[in-house]
Write a protein that holds these residues in place. Structure first.
Motif, mmCIF file in Angstrom:
data_model
loop_
_atom_site.group_PDB
_atom_site.id
_atom_site.type_symbol
_atom_site.label_atom_id
_atom_site.label_comp_id
_atom_site.label_asym_id
_atom_site.label_seq_id
_atom_site.Cartn_x
_atom_site.Cartn_y
_atom_site.Cartn_z
ATOM 1 N N SER A 57 0.834 -1.195 0.000
ATOM 2 C CA SER A 57 0.000 0.000 0.000
ATOM 3 C C SER A 57 0.875 1.254 0.000
ATOM 4 O O SER A 57 2.082 1.198 0.253
ATOM 5 C CB SER A 57 -0.909 0.004 1.230
ATOM 6 N N LYS A 58 0.246 2.402 -0.253
ATOM 7 C CA LYS A 58 0.991 3.661 -0.326
ATOM 8 C C LYS A 58 1.572 4.053 1.033
ATOM 9 O O LYS A 58 2.646 4.648 1.095
ATOM 10 C CB LYS A 58 0.089 4.766 -0.858
ATOM 11 N N ASP A 59 0.838 3.723 2.116
ATOM 12 C CA ASP A 59 1.344 4.086 3.442
ATOM 13 C C ASP A 59 2.369 3.083 3.970
ATOM 14 O O ASP A 59 2.871 3.239 5.084
ATOM 15 C CB ASP A 59 0.185 4.226 4.434
#
Length: 217
Positions: A99-101
């Motif tokens: 994921s982006k985080d």
């Protein structure tokens, strides 16, 4: 009944999960699957939640593989925003699925083979940057992968399917019994009515005038 309870449980769980996601972002560390089928793709799930999301952090990820009778070796790494694959039997078959985080740092292993069975290690390192100091956090997640030639049926799903067929058979039998009972009850009522009509018609005409229905005051 068990299937109905499971359906209700998962329905309520889904609603609760959607409610939580709408209210605030949440991270749940879900364990990865451990069984794969030869020729299919397998997601090596690695989720490492951040306890302090408001703090700036630099995340690096390293994936290792150790065969059942062999040494551990690096197969994938994510450092300073860059992806790289060292030379290994998995080179060209690994796909980043994070994921982006960077709380989800999973990989997808394409075209799984029997030789891929073994232990995968996901090593996540985070450096938290506070105002006055830095703090590093290390978390390791191990996945013992077993690859089979054909997909194994889950005992729980098989049992649920058997219970469903038993329930359907019971409901069908109960419905059949109810239909037969109602049919006999209606037939008996019709026979009684027919006998009453026959008995009434058999009464002589002069006696029919005396057959009056009592009226309650």
């Amino acid at each position: 009944m068990a299937t109905w309870r499971n359906t209700m449980f998962w329905g309520l769980s889904l609603l609760l999960l959607l409610f939580v996601e709408v209210c605030s972002p949440v991270c749940v560390e879900v364990p990865s699957g451990t069984e794969a089928v030869q020729g299919h793709n397998m997601t090596l799930l690695c989720i490492s939640c951040m306890q302090r999301e408001e703090v700036f952090a630099i995340t690096s990820v390293e994936w290792y593989y150790q065969p059942n009778n062999g040494n551990r070796s690096l197969i994938y790494e994510f450092i300073e925003g860059k992806h790289s694959e060292p030379k290994s039997p998995f080179k060209g078959r690994l796909q980043w699925s994070g994921s982006k985080d960077l709380q989800d740092v999973s990989l997808i292993l394409h075209n799984v083979t029997i030789a891929d069975s073994g232990r995968f290690l996901c090593a996540v390192n985070r450096t938290l940057h506070f105002e006055a100091h830095q703090h590093s956090i290390q978390s390791n997640i191990e996945i013992n992968l077993i690859v089979t030639e054909v997909e194994n049926e889950d005992f729980t799903s098989v049992l649920s399917e058997i219970m469903m067929y038993i329930l359907l058979a019971f409901l069908t039998l109960w419905l059949l019994i109810e239909v037969v009972y109602c049919y006999r009850k209606i037939s008996k009522a019709e026979e009684i009515t027919q006998e009453s009509v026959t008995d009434y018609l058999a009464i002589p005409s002069e006696n029919k005038e005396n057959c009056s229905v009592p009226v309650e005051e």
